[in-house]
Enzyme design. Structure first.
Site, PDB file in Angstrom:
ATOM      1  N   GLU A  12       0.054 -48.044   2.293  1.00  0.00           N
ATOM      2  CA  GLU A  12       0.355 -46.660   1.945  1.00  0.00           C
ATOM      3  C   GLU A  12       1.764 -46.357   2.459  1.00  0.00           C
ATOM      4  OE1 GLU A  12      -1.774 -43.588   4.017  1.00  0.00           O
ATOM      5  OE2 GLU A  12      -0.751 -42.018   2.883  1.00  0.00           O
ATOM      6  N   ASN A  15       5.964 -40.681   4.124  1.00  0.00           N
ATOM      7  CA  ASN A  15       7.334 -40.192   4.231  1.00  0.00           C
ATOM      8  C   ASN A  15       8.010 -40.558   5.541  1.00  0.00           C
ATOM      9  OD1 ASN A  15       8.426 -38.708   1.872  1.00  0.00           O
ATOM     10  ND2 ASN A  15       6.436 -37.701   2.024  1.00  0.00           N
ATOM     11  N   HIS A  19       1.814 -47.455   6.311  1.00  0.00           N
ATOM     12  CA  HIS A  19       0.457 -47.579   6.859  1.00  0.00           C
ATOM     13  C   HIS A  19      -0.216 -48.759   6.163  1.00  0.00           C
ATOM     14  CE1 HIS A  19       1.075 -43.509   8.484  1.00  0.00           C
ATOM     15  NE2 HIS A  19       1.528 -43.193   7.295  1.00  0.00           N
ATOM     16  N   TYR A 118      -2.927 -32.575 -11.724  1.00  0.00           N
ATOM     17  CA  TYR A 118      -1.666 -32.285 -12.417  1.00  0.00           C
ATOM     18  C   TYR A 118      -0.737 -33.475 -12.221  1.00  0.00           C
ATOM     19  CZ  TYR A 118      -0.273 -30.587  -7.705  1.00  0.00           C
ATOM     20  OH  TYR A 118      -0.011 -30.466  -6.369  1.00  0.00           O
ATOM     21  N   GLY A 122       0.577 -35.739  -5.475  1.00  0.00           N
ATOM     22  CA  GLY A 122       0.864 -36.919  -4.658  1.00  0.00           C
ATOM     23  C   GLY A 122      -0.312 -37.899  -4.668  1.00  0.00           C
ATOM     24  N   ILE A 123       0.013 -39.187  -4.831  1.00  0.00           N
ATOM     25  CA  ILE A 123      -1.036 -40.216  -4.889  1.00  0.00           C
ATOM     26  C   ILE A 123      -1.797 -40.280  -3.568  1.00  0.00           C
ATOM     27  CG2 ILE A 123       0.448 -42.167  -4.152  1.00  0.00           C
ATOM     28  CD1 ILE A 123      -2.065 -42.392  -7.016  1.00  0.00           C
ATOM     29  N   ASP A 124      -1.117 -39.993  -2.444  1.00  0.00           N
ATOM     30  CA  ASP A 124      -1.794 -40.019  -1.135  1.00  0.00           C
ATOM     31  C   ASP A 124      -2.852 -38.920  -1.063  1.00  0.00           C
ATOM     32  OD1 ASP A 124       0.223 -38.046  -1.160  1.00  0.00           O
ATOM     33  OD2 ASP A 124       0.689 -38.282   0.978  1.00  0.00           O
ATOM     34  N   ARG A 125      -2.530 -37.760  -1.641  1.00  0.00           N
ATOM     35  CA  ARG A 125      -3.486 -36.648  -1.628  1.00  0.00           C
ATOM     36  C   ARG A 125      -4.694 -36.982  -2.487  1.00  0.00           C
ATOM     37  NH1 ARG A 125      -0.421 -31.357  -3.311  1.00  0.00           N
ATOM     38  NH2 ARG A 125      -2.333 -30.413  -2.482  1.00  0.00           N
ATOM     39  N   ASP A 144      -4.312 -33.130   5.427  1.00  0.00           N
ATOM     40  CA  ASP A 144      -3.503 -34.272   5.868  1.00  0.00           C
ATOM     41  C   ASP A 144      -2.396 -33.760   6.779  1.00  0.00           C
ATOM     42  OD1 ASP A 144      -1.993 -36.514   6.288  1.00  0.00           O
ATOM     43  OD2 ASP A 144      -1.786 -37.056   4.178  1.00  0.00           O
TER      44      ASP A 144
HETATM   45  N1  LIG Z   1       4.537 -43.648  15.431  1.00  0.00           N
HETATM   46  C1  LIG Z   1       4.725 -42.512  14.765  1.00  0.00           C
HETATM   47  N2  LIG Z   1       5.734 -42.410  13.864  1.00  0.00           N
HETATM   48  C2  LIG Z   1       5.931 -41.279  13.170  1.00  0.00           C
HETATM   49  N3  LIG Z   1       5.156 -40.178  13.306  1.00  0.00           N
HETATM   50  C3  LIG Z   1       4.141 -40.226  14.188  1.00  0.00           C
HETATM   51  C4  LIG Z   1       3.862 -41.384  14.949  1.00  0.00           C
HETATM   52  N4  LIG Z   1       2.763 -41.126  15.707  1.00  0.00           N
HETATM   53  C5  LIG Z   1       2.397 -39.856  15.465  1.00  0.00           C
HETATM   54  N5  LIG Z   1       3.224 -39.286  14.577  1.00  0.00           N
HETATM   55  C6  LIG Z   1       3.094 -37.915  14.078  1.00  0.00           C
HETATM   56  O1  LIG Z   1       2.540 -38.041  12.812  1.00  0.00           O
HETATM   57  C7  LIG Z   1       3.224 -37.233  11.865  1.00  0.00           C
HETATM   58  C8  LIG Z   1       3.438 -38.087  10.664  1.00  0.00           C
HETATM   59  O2  LIG Z   1       2.152 -38.412  10.215  1.00  0.00           O
HETATM   60  P1  LIG Z   1       1.869 -39.638   9.283  1.00  0.00           P
HETATM   61  O3  LIG Z   1       2.242 -40.899   9.957  1.00  0.00           O
HETATM   62  O4  LIG Z   1       0.479 -39.464   8.807  1.00  0.00           O
HETATM   63  O5  LIG Z   1       2.945 -39.275   8.147  1.00  0.00           O
HETATM   64  P2  LIG Z   1       3.522 -40.100   6.965  1.00  0.00           P
HETATM   65  O6  LIG Z   1       3.901 -41.500   7.339  1.00  0.00           O
HETATM   66  O7  LIG Z   1       4.562 -39.274   6.324  1.00  0.00           O
HETATM   67  O8  LIG Z   1       2.323 -40.218   6.046  1.00  0.00           O
HETATM   68  P3  LIG Z   1       1.950 -39.177   4.962  1.00  0.00           P
HETATM   69  O9  LIG Z   1       3.048 -39.234   3.938  1.00  0.00           O
HETATM   70  O10 LIG Z   1       0.649 -39.734   4.506  1.00  0.00           O
HETATM   71  O11 LIG Z   1       1.827 -37.846   5.607  1.00  0.00           O
HETATM   72  C9  LIG Z   1       4.509 -36.727  12.501  1.00  0.00           C
HETATM   73  O12 LIG Z   1       4.509 -35.313  12.445  1.00  0.00           O
HETATM   74  C10 LIG Z   1       4.427 -37.198  13.955  1.00  0.00           C
HETATM   75  O13 LIG Z   1       4.383 -36.086  14.844  1.00  0.00           O
HETATM   76  C1  LIG Z   2       3.062 -33.619  -0.274  1.00  0.00           C
HETATM   77  C2  LIG Z   2       3.339 -35.056   0.089  1.00  0.00           C
HETATM   78  C3  LIG Z   2       4.782 -35.212   0.558  1.00  0.00           C
HETATM   79  C4  LIG Z   2       2.400 -35.432   1.241  1.00  0.00           C
HETATM   80  O1  LIG Z   2       2.589 -36.744   1.633  1.00  0.00           O
HETATM   81  C5  LIG Z   2       3.047 -35.998  -1.119  1.00  0.00           C
HETATM   82  O2  LIG Z   2       1.723 -35.918  -1.468  1.00  0.00           O
HETATM   83  C6  LIG Z   2       3.893 -35.658  -2.320  1.00  0.00           C
HETATM   84  O3  LIG Z   2       5.041 -36.009  -2.383  1.00  0.00           O
HETATM   85  N1  LIG Z   2       3.264 -34.936  -3.293  1.00  0.00           N
HETATM   86  C7  LIG Z   2       3.875 -34.546  -4.542  1.00  0.00           C
HETATM   87  C8  LIG Z   2       3.694 -33.103  -4.822  1.00  0.00           C
HETATM   88  C9  LIG Z   2       2.262 -32.602  -4.930  1.00  0.00           C
HETATM   89  O4  LIG Z   2       1.332 -33.230  -4.408  1.00  0.00           O
HETATM   90  O5  LIG Z   2       2.046 -31.553  -5.568  1.00  0.00           O
END
Ligand SMILES: Nc1ncnc2c1ncn2[C@@H]1O[C@H](COP(=O)(O)OP(=O)(O)OP(=O)(O)O)[C@@H](O)[C@H]1O
Ligand SMILES: CC(C)(CO)[C@@H](O)C(=O)NCCC(=O)O
Ligand SMILES: [K+]
Length: 276
Positions: A12, A15, A19, A118, A122-125, A144
């Site tokens: 995954e 941003n 993961h 729609y 976002g694919i993660d959502r 999330d």
């Molecule tokens: N090792 C780390 N690196 C980055 N962020 C971290 C870490 N550990 C905890 N966090 C916290 O997690 C948040 C980011 O969450 P996560 O890692 O789920 O985001 P992501 O990689 O953007 O994934 P998604 O796009 O699914 O939200 C940040 O706000 C930060 O405070």
């Molecule tokens: C909202 C985020 C950034 C969360 O990771 C992602 O799901 C995304 O880029 N979504 C596109 C916009 C939407 O979900 O409506």
């Protein structure tokens, strides 16, 4: 004994980081996070002759003893083709880099049986909602707590109800520090003890403002969800899930007791797609 043919990887691309999960069929063996990988490393993965080499290339150095310990059975075995890599990405520039991997399976919205989506969802959502709903049932609302904080809900018919997007905890703190003339970049709170509500210094005032409004906002969305679906389930994921859950537990224990805290929701969604 592990059957190497059933091994697949889930990636995954979020941003702020990558993961990863290693699956053996339906079984999630283990998960880990890495930074974005350099293009040179990604293009080398195709040349890896064993799973051992592949995992070592994508595993952060400091965690390598852990992967070696957990995977010693698999590591002994050789394979001659790259295991499938199921990819879900919300970062298009990163998706492009991974197209060079020989056995790449990019998951797109049309592969997820969720109704009423729609096109730019976002694919993660979508995956996290699908994974949570398939595991615990619908109606389901996923919170999330990642880089962005999102709410995404679906009804009993597995149809998207909708949701909301706001800056996550880290982003709220960072933007205040970066876009103002004299506000400092404060630490992300890491203890479950709540900040002083009416603060008398700048760092605590920032922490108070962000934490209390974030928790009040989450509570408000949860209550609105239960107005729509009194029996609706709620799951929370993302890097800030534990911190926010602990605050909710202190301030609104009755609400917190209904929350499912689960880091791997997106991987459950990816498993549904990979196994179908
Ligand atoms: N090792 C780390 N690196 C980055 N962020 C971290 C870490 N550990 C905890 N966090 C916290 O997690 C948040 C980011 O969450 P996560 O890692 O789920 O985001 P992501 O990689 O953007 O994934 P998604 O796009 O699914 O939200 C940040 O706000 C930060 O405070
Ligand atoms: C909202 C985020 C950034 C969360 O990771 C992602 O799901 C995304 O880029 N979504 C596109 C916009 C939407 O979900 O409506
Ligand atoms: K953007």
């Amino acid at each position: 004994m592990c059957n190497i043919k059933k091994i697949w990887l889930a990636l995954e691309i979020g941003n702020s980081q990558l993961h990863w999960a290693l699956f053996n069929g339906e079984i999630l063996d283990f998960t880990w996070d890495t930074e974005y990988l350099p293009e040179s490393v990604i293009s080398q993965l195709a040349q890896c002759q064993t799973l051992n080499n592949l995992l070592l290339a994508i595993f952060p150095l400091h965690q390598r003893t852990e992967v070696q310990r957990e995977q010693k059975e698999i590591l002994a075995e050789a394979f001659f083709s790259s295991p499938p890599l199921f990819l879900a990405s919300v970062v298009p520039s990163q998706t492009t880099l991974w197209q060079t991997y020989p056995n790449i399976r990019v998951i797109t919205l049309d592969q997820i049986p969720l109704r009423g989506v729609y096109p730019t969802l976002g694919i993660d959502r979508a995956l996290a909602l699908w994974g949570a709903g398939k595991t615990w049932g619908f109606p389901m609302l996923v919170i999330d707590a990642g880089t962005a904080l999102t709410f995404t809900g679906a009804d009993d018919n597995q149809c998207l109800v909708g949701g909301a997007i706001l800056p996550g905890l880290g982003l709220q703190i960072a933007t205040l520090g970066q876009k103002t003339g004299q506000l400092p970049l404060v630490e992300t709170p890491n203890s479950a003890s709540l900040p002083t509500r009416f603060a008398l210094n700048t760092p605590e005032a920032i922490q108070s403002g962000i934490i209390y409004t974030l928790i009040a906002g989450i509570k408000d969305f949860i209550e609105a969800w239960w107005c729509l679906f009194p029996e609706g389930k709620i799951a929370i994921k993302g890097g800030d899930r534990t911190l926010l859950f602990n605050y909710l537990q202190t301030l609104y224990p009755a609400i917190a007791s209904h929350l499912i805290v689960e880091l791997n929701l997106t991987f459950w969604g990816m498993r549904e797609i990979a196994m179908s």
